[in-house]
Design a protein around this motif. Structure first.
Motif, short mmCIF file in Angstrom:
data_model
loop_
_atom_site.label_atom_id
_atom_site.label_comp_id
_atom_site.label_asym_id
_atom_site.label_seq_id
_atom_site.Cartn_x
_atom_site.Cartn_y
_atom_site.Cartn_z
N TYR A 54 3.41 -10.93 -8.70
CA TYR A 54 2.95 -10.45 -7.39
C TYR A 54 2.75 -8.94 -7.30
O TYR A 54 2.30 -8.44 -6.27
CB TYR A 54 3.89 -10.90 -6.27
N VAL A 55 3.06 -8.19 -8.35
CA VAL A 55 2.84 -6.74 -8.34
C VAL A 55 1.74 -6.39 -9.34
O VAL A 55 1.76 -6.89 -10.49
CB VAL A 55 4.14 -5.98 -8.69
N GLU A 56 0.81 -5.54 -8.94
CA GLU A 56 -0.26 -5.13 -9.84
C GLU A 56 0.30 -4.47 -11.09
O GLU A 56 1.28 -3.73 -11.03
CB GLU A 56 -1.19 -4.14 -9.12
N ARG A 57 -0.31 -4.73 -12.23
CA ARG A 57 0.22 -4.20 -13.49
C ARG A 57 0.33 -2.67 -13.47
O ARG A 57 1.28 -2.10 -14.00
CB ARG A 57 -0.64 -4.63 -14.67
N ALA A 58 -0.62 -2.00 -12.86
CA ALA A 58 -0.62 -0.54 -12.85
C ALA A 58 0.59 0.04 -12.12
O ALA A 58 0.95 1.18 -12.34
CB ALA A 58 -1.91 -0.01 -12.21
N LYS A 59 1.21 -0.77 -11.27
CA LYS A 59 2.36 -0.29 -10.51
C LYS A 59 3.69 -0.74 -11.11
O LYS A 59 4.74 -0.31 -10.62
CB LYS A 59 2.29 -0.81 -9.06
N ARG A 60 3.67 -1.59 -12.11
CA ARG A 60 4.90 -2.20 -12.59
C ARG A 60 5.60 -1.35 -13.64
O ARG A 60 4.98 -0.84 -14.58
CB ARG A 60 4.64 -3.58 -13.18
N ILE A 61 6.92 -1.21 -13.48
CA ILE A 61 7.79 -0.63 -14.50
C ILE A 61 8.94 -1.60 -14.70
O ILE A 61 9.58 -2.04 -13.73
CB ILE A 61 8.35 0.74 -14.08
N PHE A 62 9.20 -1.95 -15.95
CA PHE A 62 10.28 -2.86 -16.29
C PHE A 62 11.45 -2.02 -16.81
O PHE A 62 11.29 -1.26 -17.76
CB PHE A 62 9.80 -3.84 -17.35
N LEU A 63 12.60 -2.14 -16.16
CA LEU A 63 13.79 -1.38 -16.55
C LEU A 63 14.84 -2.36 -17.07
O LEU A 63 15.30 -3.23 -16.33
CB LEU A 63 14.34 -0.59 -15.36
N ILE A 64 15.24 -2.20 -18.33
CA ILE A 64 16.20 -3.12 -18.93
C ILE A 64 17.17 -2.36 -19.82
O ILE A 64 16.75 -1.54 -20.65
CB ILE A 64 15.49 -4.25 -19.72
N HIS A 65 18.45 -2.59 -19.63
CA HIS A 65 19.46 -1.93 -20.44
C HIS A 65 19.74 -2.68 -21.73
O HIS A 65 19.94 -2.07 -22.78
CB HIS A 65 20.77 -1.79 -19.64
N ARG B 163 0.82 -1.21 0.00
CA ARG B 163 0.00 0.00 0.00
C ARG B 163 0.85 1.26 0.00
O ARG B 163 0.36 2.35 -0.34
CB ARG B 163 -0.93 0.00 1.21
N ARG B 164 2.12 1.15 0.38
CA ARG B 164 2.97 2.33 0.49
C ARG B 164 3.66 2.70 -0.83
O ARG B 164 4.18 3.80 -0.95
CB ARG B 164 4.05 2.11 1.56
N PHE B 165 3.70 1.78 -1.77
CA PHE B 165 4.48 2.01 -2.99
C PHE B 165 3.61 2.47 -4.15
O PHE B 165 2.56 1.88 -4.44
CB PHE B 165 5.26 0.75 -3.38
N SER B 166 4.08 3.50 -4.83
CA SER B 166 3.41 3.99 -6.03
C SER B 166 3.80 3.16 -7.25
O SER B 166 2.96 2.84 -8.09
CB SER B 166 3.81 5.45 -6.29
N TYR B 167 5.10 2.82 -7.35
CA TYR B 167 5.61 2.03 -8.47
C TYR B 167 6.69 1.08 -7.98
O TYR B 167 7.44 1.38 -7.05
CB TYR B 167 6.21 2.93 -9.56
N VAL B 168 6.76 -0.06 -8.64
CA VAL B 168 7.83 -1.03 -8.42
C VAL B 168 8.60 -1.16 -9.72
O VAL B 168 8.04 -1.49 -10.77
CB VAL B 168 7.28 -2.41 -8.00
N VAL B 169 9.90 -0.87 -9.67
CA VAL B 169 10.75 -0.91 -10.86
C VAL B 169 11.58 -2.19 -10.80
O VAL B 169 12.43 -2.35 -9.93
CB VAL B 169 11.67 0.33 -10.93
N ASP B 170 11.31 -3.10 -11.71
CA ASP B 170 12.02 -4.37 -11.82
C ASP B 170 13.16 -4.19 -12.81
O ASP B 170 12.94 -4.13 -14.02
CB ASP B 170 11.04 -5.44 -12.29
N GLN B 171 14.38 -4.05 -12.28
CA GLN B 171 15.53 -3.83 -13.16
C GLN B 171 16.11 -5.17 -13.59
O GLN B 171 16.65 -5.92 -12.79
CB GLN B 171 16.61 -3.00 -12.47
N CYS B 172 16.02 -5.43 -14.88
CA CYS B 172 16.51 -6.69 -15.44
C CYS B 172 17.93 -6.48 -15.95
O CYS B 172 18.16 -5.69 -16.86
CB CYS B 172 15.59 -7.13 -16.58
N ASN B 173 18.86 -7.19 -15.34
CA ASN B 173 20.25 -7.16 -15.79
C ASN B 173 20.70 -8.62 -15.89
O ASN B 173 21.35 -9.15 -15.00
CB ASN B 173 21.12 -6.37 -14.80
N THR B 174 20.29 -9.27 -16.97
CA THR B 174 20.36 -10.71 -17.18
C THR B 174 19.26 -11.42 -16.39
O THR B 174 18.54 -12.25 -16.92
CB THR B 174 21.73 -11.31 -16.80
N HIS B 175 19.15 -11.09 -15.10
CA HIS B 175 18.13 -11.67 -14.24
C HIS B 175 17.00 -10.66 -14.03
O HIS B 175 17.16 -9.48 -14.29
CB HIS B 175 18.72 -12.05 -12.88
N GLN B 176 15.88 -11.14 -13.52
CA GLN B 176 14.78 -10.25 -13.17
C GLN B 176 14.11 -10.77 -11.91
O GLN B 176 14.43 -11.85 -11.41
CB GLN B 176 13.76 -10.16 -14.31
#
Length: 414
Positions: free
Chosen positions: A99-110, A80-93
């Motif tokens: 487990y995170v609602e789609r509206a809160k998910r951001i995928f970060l990949i280089h 309830r405290r988080f506005s967004y969850v940023v999943d940084q993929c660097n080979t792994h994710q």
């Protein structure tokens, strides 16, 4: 807003690279703008479980596998405290779609890993990684996604990501550029420089092979290696390669291949600035931030025509882009920098000018623009976002799930 960044390494990790610098510089500026950021990653040897750095709460728990459970537990206890969850993929994710609602998910990949699996990992891990990468990436194909280059965006589109949901938020550099006329003079006798991790896919061996070709016409040319040395790789691979090419390698400055090792920022830019060119024959990068750092120092890069590298030299307009990814192609451009002074100076100027558009303040601005696109608002946020409650992790446990309590145990601040 309150962000949770999930990453496999953080800025304190001994194996940190450009991705970790990018993340820290971005989230440091988010905090300066009034947002709150928690960064969650595995715990490396010697690092605290909990650390406050530049206003960012760094939490470290578990290893490369167990951190998946700890991260999920931590989020679910504080969702309830988080506005967004940023999943940084660097080979792994972190598999946040489970487990995170789609509206809160951001995928970060280089970058994607693709052929790097076969270059870096042994069999059968290389086969497993190569086969799993695409289906694992496709878990995020409907998520808002942030990447750093057009090459990586194109790769993501090829596996089913939606173009309108992939935002390019470019790398920045923190080094302040001098006027072109005030840049350091190039060293005589000339040397070339490689900087980065000692990884096979980065092309240190091809750089050495190219040097051997160049020395036939320019016997005084040398190669300087910057970055934390991997003694196993040096002794097991590079020493034998140099011996076969009749090149000397070592920590003596007069060596054909001079292993300078890790240096501070001031020394790094001085060494790069006096080099004739940066050699960066990597098979794949997100961007290749060292290319931009070299350019702002007045040193053009010679790179392979590979994802990320081609972007960093503007497709050959702000650096030398090899047509074929081979030591011979590297050597040809190395010799060109030594023979054709007028065109070399023109390339120096173009690389320097291109690099000046990159800064971490611009990175922040582009990330904020991406957030605005995600929310459909000029300024992301609103009444439904968390208030100024305590930041998750400031308590002594993570709530209902006891198995992740250690993630927020007291550790002191640096």
């Amino acid at each position: 807003m309150t962000f949770l960044f999930l990453s496999w390494r953080d800025i304190r990790n001994p194996k940190r690279g450009g991705a970790e610098v990018y993340t820290h510089e971005l989230i440091k500026r988010l905090v300066q703008k009034g947002h709150r950021v928690v960064h969650f990653s595995p715990r490396a040897k010697g690092l605290q479980k909990k650390e406050l750095l530049d206003g960012i709460l760094y939490l470290r728990q578990g290893n490369i596998l167990s951190v998946l459970l700890y991260a999920a537990c931590f989020y679910l206890s504080h969702r309830r405290r988080f506005s967004y969850v940023v999943d940084q993929c660097n080979t792994h994710q972190f598999f946040t779609p489970f487990y995170v609602e789609r509206a809160k998910r951001i995928f970060l990949i280089h970058q994607l890993t693709r052929e790097i699996w076969h270059i870096q990992a042994g069999w059968p891990l290389s086969l497993v990684g190569r086969l799993c990468e695409t289906p694992w990436l496709r878990l995020h194909r409907k998520d808002w996604t942030v990447t750093v280059s057009q090459s990586t965006k194109d790769d993501l589109l090829a596996v089913g990501f939606a173009a309108e949901r992939v935002c390019i938020v470019p790398n920045g550099i923190a080094h302040e550029a001098a006027a072109f006329e005030q840049l350091a003079a190039k060293s005589e006798p000339p040397y070339f420089v490689y900087m980065g991790r000692y990884a096979r896919y980065k092309g240190i061996d091809d750089s050495i092979r190219a040097l051997a070709l160049v020395k036939q016409a320019f016997p005084q040319a040398r190669l300087v290696l910057l970055g934390k040395p991997d003694e196993t790789y040096i002794q097991g691979t590079l020493t034998a390669l140099c011996s076969s090419l009749s090149l000397s390698i070592g920590t003596a400055e007069e060596s054909d291949v001079f292993v300078k090792g890790f240096v501070d920022e001031e020394s790094k830019f001085d060494i790069i600035g006096r080099a004739r060119a940066l050699l960066f024959p990597s098979q794949r990068e997100g961007w290749g931030i060292i290319v931009t750092e070299a350019s702002v120092s007045g040193t053009p890069a010679i790179v392979y025509n590979s994802p990320g590298c081609r972007d960093a030299v503007a497709m050959g307009q702000a650096g030398y882009l090899c047509r074929s990814n081979s030591p011979a192609a590297l050597a040809a451009f190395m010799e060109e920098t030594l023979r054709a002074e007028d065109s070399y100076q023109q390339m120096r100027k173009k690389a320097w000018e291109f690099s000046r558009q990159f800064s971490y303040d611009k990175t922040l601005a582009e990330f904020e623009a991406a957030l605005a696109k995600m929310t459909g608002k000029a300024a992301p946020g609103g009444a439904t976002l968390p208030g100024r409650a305590s930041v998750p992790g400031e308590a002594t446990s993570c709530g209902r799930t006891s198995s992740c309590g250690e993630a927020t145990s007291s550790g002191g601040a640096s």
